[in-house]
Design a protein around this motif. Structure first.
Motif, PDB file in Angstrom:
ATOM      1  N   LYS A 249       0.845  -1.198   0.000  1.00  0.00           N
ATOM      2  CA  LYS A 249       0.000   0.000   0.000  1.00  0.00           C
ATOM      3  C   LYS A 249       0.879   1.246   0.000  1.00  0.00           C
ATOM      4  CE  LYS A 249      -3.679  -0.124   2.511  1.00  0.00           C
ATOM      5  NZ  LYS A 249      -4.604  -0.127   3.683  1.00  0.00           N
ATOM      6  N   ALA A 250       1.924   1.264   0.840  1.00  0.00           N
ATOM      7  CA  ALA A 250       2.835   2.408   0.878  1.00  0.00           C
ATOM      8  C   ALA A 250       3.587   2.573  -0.443  1.00  0.00           C
ATOM      9  CB  ALA A 250       3.828   2.241   2.031  1.00  0.00           C
ATOM     10  N   ALA A 251       3.822   1.445  -1.124  1.00  0.00           N
ATOM     11  CA  ALA A 251       4.542   1.486  -2.395  1.00  0.00           C
ATOM     12  C   ALA A 251       3.630   1.781  -3.580  1.00  0.00           C
ATOM     13  CB  ALA A 251       5.268   0.157  -2.617  1.00  0.00           C
ATOM     14  N   GLY A 252       2.314   1.870  -3.339  1.00  0.00           N
ATOM     15  CA  GLY A 252       1.379   2.160  -4.419  1.00  0.00           C
ATOM     16  C   GLY A 252       1.155   1.002  -5.370  1.00  0.00           C
ATOM     17  N   LEU A 253       1.243  -0.232  -4.855  1.00  0.00           N
ATOM     18  CA  LEU A 253       1.079  -1.424  -5.690  1.00  0.00           C
ATOM     19  C   LEU A 253      -0.263  -2.076  -5.360  1.00  0.00           C
ATOM     20  CD1 LEU A 253       4.719  -2.802  -5.324  1.00  0.00           C
ATOM     21  CD2 LEU A 253       3.779  -1.538  -7.258  1.00  0.00           C
ATOM     22  N   HIS A 254      -1.332  -1.506  -5.901  1.00  0.00           N
ATOM     23  CA  HIS A 254      -2.682  -1.959  -5.569  1.00  0.00           C
ATOM     24  C   HIS A 254      -3.001  -3.264  -6.298  1.00  0.00           C
ATOM     25  CE1 HIS A 254      -7.068  -1.969  -5.147  1.00  0.00           C
ATOM     26  NE2 HIS A 254      -6.886  -1.125  -4.151  1.00  0.00           N
ATOM     27  N   PRO A 255      -3.755  -4.184  -5.666  1.00  0.00           N
ATOM     28  CA  PRO A 255      -4.110  -5.450  -6.335  1.00  0.00           C
ATOM     29  C   PRO A 255      -4.824  -5.276  -7.668  1.00  0.00           C
ATOM     30  CG  PRO A 255      -4.592  -5.587  -3.985  1.00  0.00           C
ATOM     31  CD  PRO A 255      -4.200  -4.155  -4.259  1.00  0.00           C
ATOM     32  N   ARG A 256      -5.520  -4.154  -7.873  1.00  0.00           N
ATOM     33  CA  ARG A 256      -6.207  -3.966  -9.155  1.00  0.00           C
ATOM     34  C   ARG A 256      -5.228  -3.712 -10.298  1.00  0.00           C
ATOM     35  NH1 ARG A 256     -10.296  -1.236  -6.067  1.00  0.00           N
ATOM     36  NH2 ARG A 256      -9.236   0.760  -6.393  1.00  0.00           N
ATOM     37  N   THR A 257      -4.044  -3.207  -9.966  1.00  0.00           N
ATOM     38  CA  THR A 257      -3.068  -2.877 -11.010  1.00  0.00           C
ATOM     39  C   THR A 257      -1.835  -3.766 -10.988  1.00  0.00           C
ATOM     40  OG1 THR A 257      -2.086  -1.201  -9.542  1.00  0.00           O
ATOM     41  CG2 THR A 257      -3.788  -0.467 -11.096  1.00  0.00           C
ATOM     42  N   ASN A 258      -1.579  -4.418  -9.857  1.00  0.00           N
ATOM     43  CA  ASN A 258      -0.384  -5.252  -9.712  1.00  0.00           C
ATOM     44  C   ASN A 258      -0.791  -6.605  -9.133  1.00  0.00           C
ATOM     45  OD1 ASN A 258       0.468  -2.218  -9.169  1.00  0.00           O
ATOM     46  ND2 ASN A 258       2.245  -3.283 -10.029  1.00  0.00           N
ATOM     47  N   PRO A 259      -0.613  -7.686  -9.899  1.00  0.00           N
ATOM     48  CA  PRO A 259      -1.129  -8.991  -9.476  1.00  0.00           C
ATOM     49  C   PRO A 259      -0.437  -9.521  -8.225  1.00  0.00           C
ATOM     50  CG  PRO A 259       0.292  -9.217 -11.398  1.00  0.00           C
ATOM     51  CD  PRO A 259       0.073  -7.747 -11.201  1.00  0.00           C
ATOM     52  N   THR A 260      -1.167 -10.362  -7.503  1.00  0.00           N
ATOM     53  CA  THR A 260      -0.706 -10.934  -6.240  1.00  0.00           C
ATOM     54  C   THR A 260      -0.440 -12.424  -6.416  1.00  0.00           C
ATOM     55  OG1 THR A 260      -2.058  -9.343  -5.018  1.00  0.00           O
ATOM     56  CG2 THR A 260      -1.283 -11.289  -3.813  1.00  0.00           C
ATOM     57  N   PHE A 261       0.730 -12.875  -5.971  1.00  0.00           N
ATOM     58  CA  PHE A 261       1.105 -14.281  -6.088  1.00  0.00           C
ATOM     59  C   PHE A 261       1.606 -14.808  -4.744  1.00  0.00           C
ATOM     60  CE2 PHE A 261       1.984 -12.240 -10.164  1.00  0.00           C
ATOM     61  CZ  PHE A 261       1.359 -13.085 -11.071  1.00  0.00           C
ATOM     62  N   ASN A 262       1.406 -16.120  -4.534  1.00  0.00           N
ATOM     63  CA  ASN A 262       2.054 -16.856  -3.446  1.00  0.00           C
ATOM     64  C   ASN A 262       2.860 -17.978  -4.080  1.00  0.00           C
ATOM     65  OD1 ASN A 262      -0.971 -16.740  -1.462  1.00  0.00           O
ATOM     66  ND2 ASN A 262       0.642 -15.216  -1.600  1.00  0.00           N
ATOM     67  N   VAL A 263       4.130 -18.086  -3.717  1.00  0.00           N
ATOM     68  CA  VAL A 263       4.998 -19.165  -4.204  1.00  0.00           C
ATOM     69  C   VAL A 263       5.368 -20.027  -3.004  1.00  0.00           C
ATOM     70  CG1 VAL A 263       7.137 -19.771  -5.380  1.00  0.00           C
ATOM     71  CG2 VAL A 263       5.913 -17.671  -6.031  1.00  0.00           C
ATOM     72  N   TRP A 264       4.941 -21.305  -3.050  1.00  0.00           N
ATOM     73  CA  TRP A 264       5.184 -22.198  -1.908  1.00  0.00           C
ATOM     74  C   TRP A 264       6.507 -22.931  -2.091  1.00  0.00           C
ATOM     75  CZ3 TRP A 264       0.107 -21.953  -3.927  1.00  0.00           C
ATOM     76  CH2 TRP A 264      -0.813 -21.341  -3.071  1.00  0.00           C
ATOM     77  N   ARG A 265       7.347 -22.814  -1.082  1.00  0.00           N
ATOM     78  CA  ARG A 265       8.658 -23.457  -1.130  1.00  0.00           C
ATOM     79  C   ARG A 265       8.785 -24.574  -0.106  1.00  0.00           C
ATOM     80  NH1 ARG A 265      11.841 -20.806  -4.604  1.00  0.00           N
ATOM     81  NH2 ARG A 265      11.135 -18.734  -5.296  1.00  0.00           N
ATOM     82  N   SER A 266       7.664 -24.945   0.498  1.00  0.00           N
ATOM     83  CA  SER A 266       7.646 -26.073   1.437  1.00  0.00           C
ATOM     84  C   SER A 266       6.250 -26.682   1.420  1.00  0.00           C
ATOM     85  CB  SER A 266       7.987 -25.609   2.863  1.00  0.00           C
ATOM     86  OG  SER A 266       6.895 -24.893   3.430  1.00  0.00           O
TER      87      SER A 266
END
Length: 293
Positions: free
Chosen positions: A176-193
């Motif tokens: 939010k502070a960086a201005g990376l809103h979910p509507r404009t910047n996609p959200t991912f989770n990468v599982w490493r375990s």
């Protein structure tokens, strides 16, 4: 499953979906029994027998879950508004109920959530929801896509999964502070375990936001990375996206051996397309990506 049992489950599922969509409304037994087309004289016992908790407790837990998400992840929402939206006529009554359930006041939870009591409190709700949300997956649910590489900013979570909520809270505040809103910047989770490794200390997941901008850490441990492009098996999950393990198990255990494909050397990951509480919980959407050679 017989046709009669499937019909019964579908009618009960309509009730859960209605509750999710109308948490701000009066949810009386008469109205809910009508949604299911069951007799109002028996519906309460039918609901309790099916889900293991009463209608009243289910609704109360669903409202408190939404309230806790808003407290933890939406710092612009006032506590008073959250209390009223949760069905309480006064903030004091909401605060008492919240403290009784989680051992913290709403304001204390907002500042520093204690996630272990939170997870324990919602066990009955999650168990109830999972009873009717089990979907039989088939190869038709899986598509193969050529996915372009995606530059991302990464916040790592390493250690006890019970503390993941705290990392998510910091991740949301940072983006939010960086201005990376979910509507404009996609959200991912990468599982490493694994979701439940033998030692909780071994749990590992990357929280990622798609961006090709220079990374400004703003006091957090953020690093630049990339979700590699290539062929992927993609499985869309709607509802209950808190737990994507059943979908991942289907891809590994059933789809992959039968498909003749081979997994590529990159972890399984998901893209979160819509989020609770912005949408009703049963309408949340995530896509699971299994990288292929």
């Amino acid at each position: 499953m017989t046709a009669a049992l499937r019909n019964y489950h579908e009618r009960m599922q309509r009730v859960l979906d209605h509750i999710d969509r109308h948490l701000d409304d009066d949810l009386e037994l008469d109205g809910l029994s009508g949604i299911a087309a069951f007799s109002k004289f028996h519906f309460h016992r039918q609901f309790t027998a099916t889900f293991g908790l009463s209608v009243h407790r289910y609704v109360r837990l669903a409202r408190l879950k939404r309230a806790s998400y808003r407290l933890a992840y939406r710092d612009n929402d006032r506590v008073t508004d959250i209390a009223m939206d949760s069905g309480y006529t006064a903030p004091d009554a909401f605060a008492r109920a919240f403290r009784q359930r989680f051992g913290q006041s709403p304001s204390s939870f907002r500042k520093s959530p204690d996630w272990e009591p939170w997870l324990a409190a919602f066990g009955p709700l999650d168990n109830a929801r999972s009873k009717l949300m089990q979907k039989i997956l088939t190869p038709n649910d899986v598509t193969i896509r050529n996915v372009p590489p995606t530059p991302v900013a990464i916040m790592q979570h390493r250690g006890d999964p019970a503390m993941l909520g705290a990392t998510i809270q910091r991740f949301i505040a940072w983006r939010k502070a960086a201005g990376l809103h979910p509507r404009t910047n996609p959200t991912f989770n990468v599982w490493r375990s694994e979701r439940r490794p033998a030692s909780p200390a071994d749990y590992s997941v990357d929280l990622c936001v798609g961006t090709d901008r220079p990374i400004e850490a703003k006091g957090e441990e953020i690093k630049a990375g990339e979700i590699r492009g290539g062929r992927c098996a993609v499985l869309r999950v709607i509802g209950n996206t808190d737990n994507l393990e059943p979908a991942a198990l289907y891809l590994y255990r059933d789809w992959l051996p039968e498909s003749g494909e081979e997994a590529r050397d990159f972890p399984i990951y998901c893209q979160r397309l819509s989020f609770f509480p912005e949408v009703a919980e049963h309408e949340a959407v995530a896509e699971l990506f299994l990288p292929l050679k």
